[in-house]
Scaffold this motif. Structure first.
Motif, PDB file in Angstrom:
ATOM      1  N   SER A  89     -36.812  -6.739  24.910  1.00  0.00           N
ATOM      2  CA  SER A  89     -36.842  -7.412  23.616  1.00  0.00           C
ATOM      3  C   SER A  89     -36.374  -8.850  23.810  1.00  0.00           C
ATOM      4  O   SER A  89     -35.758  -9.185  24.839  1.00  0.00           O
ATOM      5  N   PRO A  90     -36.628  -9.736  22.864  1.00  0.00           N
ATOM      6  CA  PRO A  90     -36.148 -11.111  22.999  1.00  0.00           C
ATOM      7  C   PRO A  90     -34.645 -11.187  23.258  1.00  0.00           C
ATOM      8  O   PRO A  90     -34.192 -12.007  24.071  1.00  0.00           O
ATOM      9  N   GLU A  91     -33.885 -10.335  22.589  1.00  0.00           N
ATOM     10  CA  GLU A  91     -32.427 -10.340  22.772  1.00  0.00           C
ATOM     11  C   GLU A  91     -32.050  -9.924  24.193  1.00  0.00           C
ATOM     12  O   GLU A  91     -31.165 -10.532  24.819  1.00  0.00           O
ATOM     13  N   GLU A  92     -32.722  -8.900  24.705  1.00  0.00           N
ATOM     14  CA  GLU A  92     -32.427  -8.436  26.067  1.00  0.00           C
ATOM     15  C   GLU A  92     -32.807  -9.485  27.103  1.00  0.00           C
ATOM     16  O   GLU A  92     -32.053  -9.734  28.059  1.00  0.00           O
ATOM     17  N   VAL A  93     -33.944 -10.108  26.919  1.00  0.00           N
ATOM     18  CA  VAL A  93     -34.393 -11.128  27.871  1.00  0.00           C
ATOM     19  C   VAL A  93     -33.463 -12.332  27.847  1.00  0.00           C
ATOM     20  O   VAL A  93     -33.046 -12.839  28.901  1.00  0.00           O
ATOM     21  N   ALA A  94     -33.119 -12.819  26.668  1.00  0.00           N
ATOM     22  CA  ALA A  94     -32.228 -13.978  26.564  1.00  0.00           C
ATOM     23  C   ALA A  94     -30.871 -13.675  27.192  1.00  0.00           C
ATOM     24  O   ALA A  94     -30.282 -14.524  27.875  1.00  0.00           O
ATOM     25  N   THR A  95     -30.367 -12.454  26.984  1.00  0.00           N
ATOM     26  CA  THR A  95     -29.074 -12.064  27.553  1.00  0.00           C
ATOM     27  C   THR A  95     -29.116 -12.057  29.072  1.00  0.00           C
ATOM     28  O   THR A  95     -28.205 -12.559  29.745  1.00  0.00           O
TER      29      THR A  95
END
Length: 422
Positions: free
Chosen positions: A356-362
């Motif tokens: 997800s965008p959140e997982e990738v950014a993290t």
């Protein structure tokens, strides 16, 4: 964190058969991609280079993209439809001459207001060299000798104002220049220099001249090890480590959930590595004609044919031992239950960040903070819209984390990459 967008040249990454793919020669495709990257506040927009279409078994390798506009003409046009993003061209130091390179990059820097960058690559490939009058004259061991001489001669030309009474001069083993530049000094003085050689000689050349090292080491542990090696080599070359940015290539596959993203990554991987492509990759290591072999079956049960002549011409050939490579592939296939094609997908088409965008950014933030890199050069399987969702969904999260700019500052690409601390 620094981010750049990479539109590759001849490659397997771009799924040109995808119905959403745009025309690979149309200016509108490149305009969309460059404007998307600029909307995301990326540092630069980066073009690959293909100087000759590849061939396999003496025939055109038709799985490749058939088309690559000239980088200088294309980037000059893009300078009129963008305002701040850097414009980087991959140009070969083996086949071009210093006077033409100095003038072309100086012109691009003028037209763009100081946004030009040069990705310096080398070649000892006689197949590609046949497109040039000298042919494949350059010994493999001398490719960085000529690269250094070409750059030194370009710098002599960039540094010599036309009004000077003395001409620019440089004499080396492969390059001999004496003359005056045809244009005045450009806004940056010289373009930002990018280099991607991964051999020991390539790394030494990179840290001695480049502003940016374009790396293939995008994992956490390998990235940290590569960054430490580059830092040590930079110090040995008399440079501060912070003066050399390390930007590995990365591909992002997003989904609403981790499971959705994983399934999408699998679909993209098998689109990138079709049956013909899987066999082509295997042939380059086995050194044999595997036409007719079942790509969705087990690996070939024969050993590699070790010979000097490559099965595919026009592709950078691996220097690894084919026997050792086949042995490692067999072990990996047995461990994970791979077919030949699924193994090629795992090796050649595995994305860097999936989730997800959140997982990738993290994950991007974690690797950046751990010192694995200074940012990323993002590639995509879909031209021109492949980075749209990254700009819309991932960049804002990096901005919220305080890791990425919220606006452009400074006047030139050099100002973006190396902002002055007040």
């Amino acid at each position: 964190m620094h981010l750049a967008a990479f539109v590759e040249g001849v490659n397997h990454t771009t799924v040109w058969r995808d119905p959403r793919a745009g025309d690979q020669m149309a200016f509108s495709s490149f305009r969309h991609a460059a404007r998307t990257a600029e909307r995301g506040l990326f540092d630069f927009f980066f073009l690959g280079q293909g100087l000759r279409m590849r061939e396999q078994r003496g025939e055109l390798f038709e799985l490749d993209i058939a088309g690559r506009p000239d980088s200088f003409a294309l980037l000059a046009a893009l300078s009129e439809v963008t305002d701040r993003i850097g414009l980087a061209a991959t140009v070969n130091t083996t086949f071009y001459e210093p006077a033409e390179l100095a003038r072309a990059f100086g012109t691009l820097d003028h037209l763009s207001g100081g946004r030009a960058a040069w990705n310096m690559v080398t070649s000892s490939d006689a197949f590609t060299g046949a497109n040039f009058r000298r042919g494949g004259y350059l010994p493999y061991a001398d490719r960085y000798v000529r690269a250094r001489e070409v750059l030194s001669a370009c710098r002599a030309l960039w540094e010599r104002a036309p009004a000077s009474t003395a001409p620019a001069e440089y004499a080396g083993r492969y390059v001999d220049v004496r003359g005056r530049p045809a244009i005045p000094p450009s806004p940056q003085g010289q373009p930002i220099l990018i280099q991607a050689g991964d051999s020991s000689g390539g790394r030494d050349f990179g840290v001695s001249v480049a502003d940016v090292i374009f790396s293939r080491h995008s994992g956490l542990d390998e990235g940290i090890a590569f960054r430490r090696d580059i830092d040590a080599r930079a110090v040995a070359a008399g440079r501060a480590p912070e003066s050399v940015l390390v930007l590995p290539i990365a591909r992002i596959v997003l989904g609403d959930t981790a499971r959705d993203a994983a399934e999408r990554a699998r679909e993209i991987g098998f689109a990138q590595i079709g049956p013909e492509r899987a066999l082509a990759f295997a042939e380059q290591v086995w050194g044999r004609d595997l036409h007719g072999w079942d790509p969705d079956g087990p690996l070939p049960d024969i050993g590699p044919d070790v010979r000097d002549a490559p099965v595919m011409q026009g592709r950078v050939q691996s220097k690894a031992d084919p026997r050792a490579t086949v042995a490692s592939w067999r072990a990996l296939a047995e461990r994970d239950g791979h077919t030949l094609r699924s193994l090629m997908v795992e090796i050649y088409a595995k994305p860097t960040f999936v989730g997800s965008p959140e997982e990738v950014a993290t994950t991007m933030a974690e690797r950046f903070r751990a010192g694995a890199c200074d940012g990323y050069v993002l590639s995509t399987h879909l031209m021109p819209s492949g980075l749209d969702d990254v700009v819309a969904d991932v960049v804002p999260l990096l901005q919220e984390a305080g890791l990425f700019r919220t606006g452009y500052e400074g006047g030139t690409l050099r100002d973006l990459l190396f902002p002055r601390v007040s």
